[in-house]
Write a protein that holds these residues in place. Sequence first.
Motif, PDB file in Angstrom:
ATOM      1  N   VAL A   1      18.106 -23.137 -10.475  1.00  0.00           N
ATOM      2  CA  VAL A   1      18.433 -21.796 -10.942  1.00  0.00           C
ATOM      3  C   VAL A   1      17.448 -20.846 -10.275  1.00  0.00           C
ATOM      4  N   GLU A   2      17.915 -19.647  -9.924  1.00  0.00           N
ATOM      5  CA  GLU A   2      17.102 -18.754  -9.098  1.00  0.00           C
ATOM      6  C   GLU A   2      17.296 -17.305  -9.507  1.00  0.00           C
ATOM      7  N   ASN A   3      16.257 -16.513  -9.364  1.00  0.00           N
ATOM      8  CA  ASN A   3      16.410 -15.065  -9.269  1.00  0.00           C
ATOM      9  C   ASN A   3      15.243 -14.508  -8.477  1.00  0.00           C
ATOM     10  N   PHE A   4      15.296 -13.233  -8.174  1.00  0.00           N
ATOM     11  CA  PHE A   4      14.300 -12.690  -7.250  1.00  0.00           C
ATOM     12  C   PHE A   4      14.125 -11.193  -7.451  1.00  0.00           C
ATOM     13  N   THR A   5      13.040 -10.692  -6.872  1.00  0.00           N
ATOM     14  CA  THR A   5      12.799  -9.257  -6.738  1.00  0.00           C
ATOM     15  C   THR A   5      12.917  -8.914  -5.263  1.00  0.00           C
ATOM     16  N   SER A   6      13.737  -7.919  -4.930  1.00  0.00           N
ATOM     17  CA  SER A   6      14.076  -7.658  -3.524  1.00  0.00           C
ATOM     18  C   SER A   6      12.905  -7.181  -2.677  1.00  0.00           C
ATOM     19  N   ALA A   7      12.049  -6.350  -3.246  1.00  0.00           N
ATOM     20  CA  ALA A   7      11.014  -5.700  -2.436  1.00  0.00           C
ATOM     21  C   ALA A   7       9.643  -5.880  -3.082  1.00  0.00           C
ATOM     22  N   THR A   8       8.894  -6.870  -2.596  1.00  0.00           N
ATOM     23  CA  THR A   8       7.517  -7.080  -3.048  1.00  0.00           C
ATOM     24  C   THR A   8       6.590  -7.070  -1.835  1.00  0.00           C
ATOM     25  N   GLY A   9       6.764  -8.049  -0.945  1.00  0.00           N
ATOM     26  CA  GLY A   9       6.000  -8.000   0.298  1.00  0.00           C
ATOM     27  C   GLY A   9       6.315  -6.740   1.087  1.00  0.00           C
ATOM     28  N   SER A  10       7.594  -6.357   1.096  1.00  0.00           N
ATOM     29  CA  SER A  10       7.961  -5.129   1.811  1.00  0.00           C
ATOM     30  C   SER A  10       7.417  -3.898   1.096  1.00  0.00           C
ATOM     31  N   ALA A  11       7.209  -3.978  -0.230  1.00  0.00           N
ATOM     32  CA  ALA A  11       6.615  -2.852  -0.962  1.00  0.00           C
ATOM     33  C   ALA A  11       5.163  -2.654  -0.548  1.00  0.00           C
ATOM     34  N   LEU A  12       4.432  -3.762  -0.388  1.00  0.00           N
ATOM     35  CA  LEU A  12       3.048  -3.625   0.091  1.00  0.00           C
ATOM     36  C   LEU A  12       3.023  -3.131   1.531  1.00  0.00           C
ATOM     37  N   GLY A  13       3.997  -3.588   2.333  1.00  0.00           N
ATOM     38  CA  GLY A  13       4.091  -3.083   3.702  1.00  0.00           C
ATOM     39  C   GLY A  13       4.341  -1.590   3.728  1.00  0.00           C
ATOM     40  N   TRP A  14       5.195  -1.133   2.819  1.00  0.00           N
ATOM     41  CA  TRP A  14       5.475   0.314   2.690  1.00  0.00           C
ATOM     42  C   TRP A  14       4.204   1.069   2.307  1.00  0.00           C
ATOM     43  N   LEU A  15       3.445   0.505   1.364  1.00  0.00           N
ATOM     44  CA  LEU A  15       2.196   1.135   0.938  1.00  0.00           C
ATOM     45  C   LEU A  15       1.228   1.282   2.107  1.00  0.00           C
ATOM     46  N   CYS A  16       1.224   0.286   2.984  1.00  0.00           N
ATOM     47  CA  CYS A  16       0.288   0.297   4.109  1.00  0.00           C
ATOM     48  C   CYS A  16       0.805   1.117   5.284  1.00  0.00           C
ATOM     49  N   ARG A  17       2.066   0.939   5.644  1.00  0.00           N
ATOM     50  CA  ARG A  17       2.582   1.609   6.847  1.00  0.00           C
ATOM     51  C   ARG A  17       2.966   3.060   6.597  1.00  0.00           C
ATOM     52  N   GLN A  18       3.764   3.290   5.535  1.00  0.00           N
ATOM     53  CA  GLN A  18       4.232   4.647   5.294  1.00  0.00           C
ATOM     54  C   GLN A  18       3.171   5.510   4.612  1.00  0.00           C
ATOM     55  N   LEU A  19       2.577   4.997   3.541  1.00  0.00           N
ATOM     56  CA  LEU A  19       1.592   5.793   2.807  1.00  0.00           C
ATOM     57  C   LEU A  19       0.186   5.678   3.396  1.00  0.00           C
ATOM     58  N   LYS A  20      -0.037   4.620   4.198  1.00  0.00           N
ATOM     59  CA  LYS A  20      -1.323   4.424   4.892  1.00  0.00           C
ATOM     60  C   LYS A  20      -2.513   4.408   3.922  1.00  0.00           C
ATOM     61  N   MET A  21      -2.297   3.836   2.729  1.00  0.00           N
ATOM     62  CA  MET A  21      -3.375   3.740   1.754  1.00  0.00           C
ATOM     63  C   MET A  21      -4.284   2.541   2.026  1.00  0.00           C
ATOM     64  N   PHE A  22      -3.723   1.518   2.701  1.00  0.00           N
ATOM     65  CA  PHE A  22      -4.484   0.338   3.075  1.00  0.00           C
ATOM     66  C   PHE A  22      -4.053  -0.073   4.479  1.00  0.00           C
ATOM     67  N   SER A  23      -4.901  -0.836   5.145  1.00  0.00           N
ATOM     68  CA  SER A  23      -4.568  -1.213   6.523  1.00  0.00           C
ATOM     69  C   SER A  23      -3.500  -2.290   6.567  1.00  0.00           C
ATOM     70  N   ASP A  24      -3.522  -3.219   5.604  1.00  0.00           N
ATOM     71  CA  ASP A  24      -2.530  -4.290   5.547  1.00  0.00           C
ATOM     72  C   ASP A  24      -2.564  -4.905   4.145  1.00  0.00           C
ATOM     73  N   PRO A  25      -1.578  -5.761   3.808  1.00  0.00           N
ATOM     74  CA  PRO A  25      -1.555  -6.359   2.471  1.00  0.00           C
ATOM     75  C   PRO A  25      -2.808  -7.152   2.128  1.00  0.00           C
ATOM     76  N   ALA A  26      -3.449  -7.749   3.129  1.00  0.00           N
ATOM     77  CA  ALA A  26      -4.678  -8.500   2.855  1.00  0.00           C
ATOM     78  C   ALA A  26      -5.770  -7.571   2.312  1.00  0.00           C
ATOM     79  N   GLU A  27      -5.794  -6.329   2.804  1.00  0.00           N
ATOM     80  CA  GLU A  27      -6.793  -5.385   2.310  1.00  0.00           C
ATOM     81  C   GLU A  27      -6.481  -4.965   0.867  1.00  0.00           C
ATOM     82  N   VAL A  28      -5.192  -4.932   0.488  1.00  0.00           N
ATOM     83  CA  VAL A  28      -4.838  -4.653  -0.896  1.00  0.00           C
ATOM     84  C   VAL A  28      -5.493  -5.690  -1.802  1.00  0.00           C
ATOM     85  N   SER A  29      -5.375  -6.965  -1.436  1.00  0.00           N
ATOM     86  CA  SER A  29      -5.990  -8.034  -2.236  1.00  0.00           C
ATOM     87  C   SER A  29      -7.506  -7.938  -2.229  1.00  0.00           C
ATOM     88  N   GLU A  30      -8.050  -7.571  -1.077  1.00  0.00           N
ATOM     89  CA  GLU A  30      -9.507  -7.443  -0.989  1.00  0.00           C
ATOM     90  C   GLU A  30     -10.016  -6.364  -1.952  1.00  0.00           C
TER      91      GLU A  30
END
Length: 518
Positions: free
Chosen positions: A307-336
């Motif tokens: 049985v499965e379900n999912f959330t469509s935008a999680t990794g891409s949401a962090l990518g959006w935060l980094c690329r479009q909003l430029k709040m972090f350099s990459d998802p690894a920096e979010v975790s840091e």
Amino acid sequence: MASKPKLRGILAIDEGTTGTRAAIVTEAGDIPFLSYRQLETFNPNPGIVEQSFEQLWNATLEVLREAYERAGELGITPVAVAIATQRATASLWDTATGRPFGKGMVWQDTRHSERLGQLSGLWDTKLREKTGRPAGVRSPYLWAAERLATEPEIAAAYDRGTLMFGTVDTWLAWNLSGGRSHITSPTNVAACGGYDLDSGSYLLEWITELGLPQELLASICDDGGHDLGVLDLSILGVELPIRALIGDQHGAILGLGCFEPQQSTCIHGTGSFVDQILSGRMVLGTDLPDAVTGTIAWHRGQTVHAVENFTSATGSALGWLCRQLKMFSDPAEVSEFASRQTLWSETVPRFIPALTGIRLPVIDTRVRASITGMSLATTREQIAVGMLEGIAQCVAQSVDANATAAGARPHQIFVGGGLSQSDPLLQMQADLTGVPMLRYPNTDKATVRGASYLAGVNLFWDSLDEAALTMGRPEVFEPKLSDSLAADYTSSWRDAVLTEKRALDEARPSKFQQSAPA
């Protein structure tokens, strides 16, 4: 003096939504090399998500050739190819030219949600019973049928007998085999909503209802464990058997050693997918959320159900935060940044990663992402924690929904994908679900490893269980929150989602609010 025997390996392809990879996976389970190319998606209008299948093929060919060349340098002899792909992303192409007709439809696309909503009332009960999922908000079969009906160039190719349809696995197998194989795997057909879970074949009456001619459908093969096709000499200069063809999430299930009922996986990629293994075939009740779907974990001779379900935008949401909003350099920096902050604090902003709508507690494509609860005192560390908590909250919802469907809660969750490298994220997932999170070495490479396990059965290993012995020992993230405190956090977050949805309902009732699986 006897020469040292060469080490053997599998060339494993992992073709995802945002990137394609090729790796060498040895018979010892090591992954000494991995090549990567980024892929683009195109969003010309709301609800439309497209991808160039030509770019996809060219990138895949490049990384595969790099992996093959590197194998030679490392003294590793490739003996087979394994393919894992994003699911329910489809294209139409001309066999005479080998070229796709325009861009393909990506699994996140919802352009046909209104038409599918019109069909859901008549079909959803039967579809849930037979395929494990309702009509949904997207269908590759409907997308292809509408293009065939409206685009003269495609209709002409169909009349000539040169039109071909397929998902990414079909496209890659066709190209890699030099046009000799038109095949697809059960895990990919299931994700498209066209797989009859009882017969193991297409649910043809549904596909016919959507308007797609049956002769365009690829042949359904096993997900792997034996030869499915042969690599054309023009690809690498050597013929190699294709021994695995599987959906990427399912490859990751195998690559994490998740084989038993009440075991679950959480795979973080563009989205976050949560699958729970079932003890056998079960029909999901209509009282369950539409996002919860019955599927198969894999098929090799016999079917393992899930049985499965999912959330469509999680990794891409962090990518959006980094690329479009430029709040972090990459998802690894979010975790840091998140690791510097107390995880559970009232000062942490609330993030709802609904960049393509919500799926739980009900599917509604109108609800959009939001970050709330900020003040002049809000720090980047707190924003980072809030972003990761939003993803963990989505995972917790998925785990709860799957457990309700399965009638049992998982006793452990195996994590994989790029974001599984985030310690703060995994700790929050464990805290909110109350279930230990297990992270094996190279868990971000679980998909290529699992596809290789499947390809290597009867070549390197006698069984999947024997293959999984190469994984090593996992790092375990145990829950630290009390059950009552975890319930408070999840209830507060889910209430915020429902408040947003109710506001939209009052403002403008949605024609898109209806059932939809992935």
